[in-house]
Structure formats: C-alpha cells, structure tokens
Scaffold this motif. Structure first.
Motif, PDB file in Angstrom:
ATOM      1  N   UNK A   1     -37.000  -5.796  -5.709  1.00 43.32           N
ATOM      2  CA  UNK A   1     -38.611  -6.271  -5.069  1.00 43.32           C
ATOM      3  C   UNK A   1     -38.252  -6.817  -3.615  1.00 43.32           C
ATOM      4  N   UNK A   2     -39.437  -6.633  -2.952  1.00 43.88           N
ATOM      5  CA  UNK A   2     -38.399  -6.546  -1.380  1.00 43.88           C
ATOM      6  C   UNK A   2     -39.920  -7.466  -0.333  1.00 43.88           C
TER       7      UNK A   2
ATOM      8  N   UNK B   1     -45.772  -8.113  -0.207  1.00 42.23           N
ATOM      9  CA  UNK B   1     -43.947  -8.227  -1.470  1.00 42.23           C
ATOM     10  C   UNK B   1     -44.407  -6.130  -1.994  1.00 42.23           C
ATOM     11  N   UNK B   2     -43.145  -6.098  -2.206  1.00 37.63           N
ATOM     12  CA  UNK B   2     -43.754  -4.572  -2.896  1.00 37.63           C
ATOM     13  C   UNK B   2     -42.556  -4.331  -4.089  1.00 37.63           C
ATOM     14  N   UNK B   3     -42.497  -3.819  -4.278  1.00 34.46           N
ATOM     15  CA  UNK B   3     -42.053  -3.468  -5.610  1.00 34.46           C
ATOM     16  C   UNK B   3     -41.131  -1.149  -5.489  1.00 34.46           C
TER      17      UNK B   3
ATOM     18  N   UNK C   1     -30.484  -3.317  -4.816  1.00 28.54           N
ATOM     19  CA  UNK C   1     -32.034  -3.986  -3.743  1.00 28.54           C
ATOM     20  C   UNK C   1     -32.502  -2.549  -2.339  1.00 28.54           C
ATOM     21  N   UNK C   2     -33.142  -3.040  -2.063  1.00 27.19           N
ATOM     22  CA  UNK C   2     -33.718  -1.596  -0.824  1.00 27.19           C
ATOM     23  C   UNK C   2     -34.206  -2.339   0.215  1.00 27.19           C
TER      24      UNK C   2
ATOM     25  N   UNK D   1     -40.276   2.794   3.012  1.00 26.78           N
ATOM     26  CA  UNK D   1     -40.220   4.212   2.745  1.00 26.78           C
ATOM     27  C   UNK D   1     -40.027   4.176   1.303  1.00 26.78           C
ATOM     28  N   UNK D   2     -38.742   3.360   1.552  1.00 29.43           N
ATOM     29  CA  UNK D   2     -38.609   3.116   0.295  1.00 29.43           C
ATOM     30  C   UNK D   2     -39.060   1.937  -0.997  1.00 29.43           C
ATOM     31  N   UNK D   3     -40.566   1.570  -1.057  1.00 27.65           N
ATOM     32  CA  UNK D   3     -40.739   0.790  -1.509  1.00 27.65           C
ATOM     33  C   UNK D   3     -42.911   1.634  -1.650  1.00 27.65           C
ATOM     34  N   UNK D   4     -43.357   2.195  -3.119  1.00 25.94           N
ATOM     35  CA  UNK D   4     -44.345   2.464  -3.283  1.00 25.94           C
ATOM     36  C   UNK D   4     -44.858   1.419  -3.313  1.00 25.94           C
TER      37      UNK D   4
END
Length: 130
Positions: A34-35, A96-98, A110-111, A115-118
C-alpha cells in the motif's frame, strides 16, 4: 479489483495533526502493498509513505520523515497515515493506492512509483494553514 476510500482529510493549522484512513473493499488487503501519495496543484503525484503487504517494511519521503507514520490493519482492511507537525507545504490531495496481490516472495517489498499501483482511491483534501 480492490476499491479504496480515503477519509480524514480537512483543514488544520500549521503544527496540527490529522489521521487519514483508507478503507478497502472487494479484496482483502493482506496481500497488497500500500502507498499514500499526494498531489498539489501543478505538481506531480508523489509517494509520501508506503508499506509492504506484511507491514514489515515502510518507506517515507524525506519531506515527511519523522512526521508521518503509515500503518495497516489487515484484519480491518485499512491503512492509515498519521500526520503530525503539519506544514503549509503538506497541503495537497492525498490518495491511497494498492499494489497487488503480491506473491509470498514479495510480501516485504514496498513500491513508491505511481505507475506501480493499479488501484486508487478518490483522494481526500488536506489543507494546512499558516
């Protein structure tokens, strides 16, 4: 696909605190990294904090290190961002992103790149007044 909803944004004076929460539905978050990202007007979206799917590793941008804390509760399917000592430059829309689901071999990663989050939430506004 996982649906994300942020809450907890608002207007706060400099030096104040806010706690953002991200609630997920549709999938369990336990296998997702998560980010938390933010985007101010005219600026690129940037990662302020990220956490691995097992919660064991975290990332903080230099601008928020020591002031923001990311945490997750996989039993509640939530990820929070505690923000203290807020500054006017923290003003932005926070997202928030997953990223996932991740395999068991990637549970400590972690990322930080958008672009790493869809999967993204709709965002919540944080405004810090001076």
């Amino acid at each position: 696909q996982v649906q994300l909803v942020e809450s907890g944004g608002g207007l706060v004076q400099a030096g104040g605190s806010l706690r953002l929460s991200c609630a997920a539905s549709g999938r369990t978050l336990s296998t997702y990294a998560m980010g938390w990202f933010r985007q101010a007007p005219g600026k690129e979206r940037q990662c302020v904090a990220a956490i691995s799917s097992n919660g064991g590793t975290q990332y903080y941008a230099d601008t928020v290190k020591g002031r923001f804390t990311i945490s997750r509760d996989n039993t509640k399917n939530t990820v929070d961002l505690q923000m203290i000592s807020l500054k006017p430059e923290d003003t932005a829309v926070y997202y928030c992103a997953a990223n996932g689901p991740r395999s068991i071999y990637a549970r400590s990663i972690y990322y930080i790149a958008p672009y790493e989050y869809a999967n993204w939430g709709q965002g919540t506004q944080v405004t810090v007044s001076s």
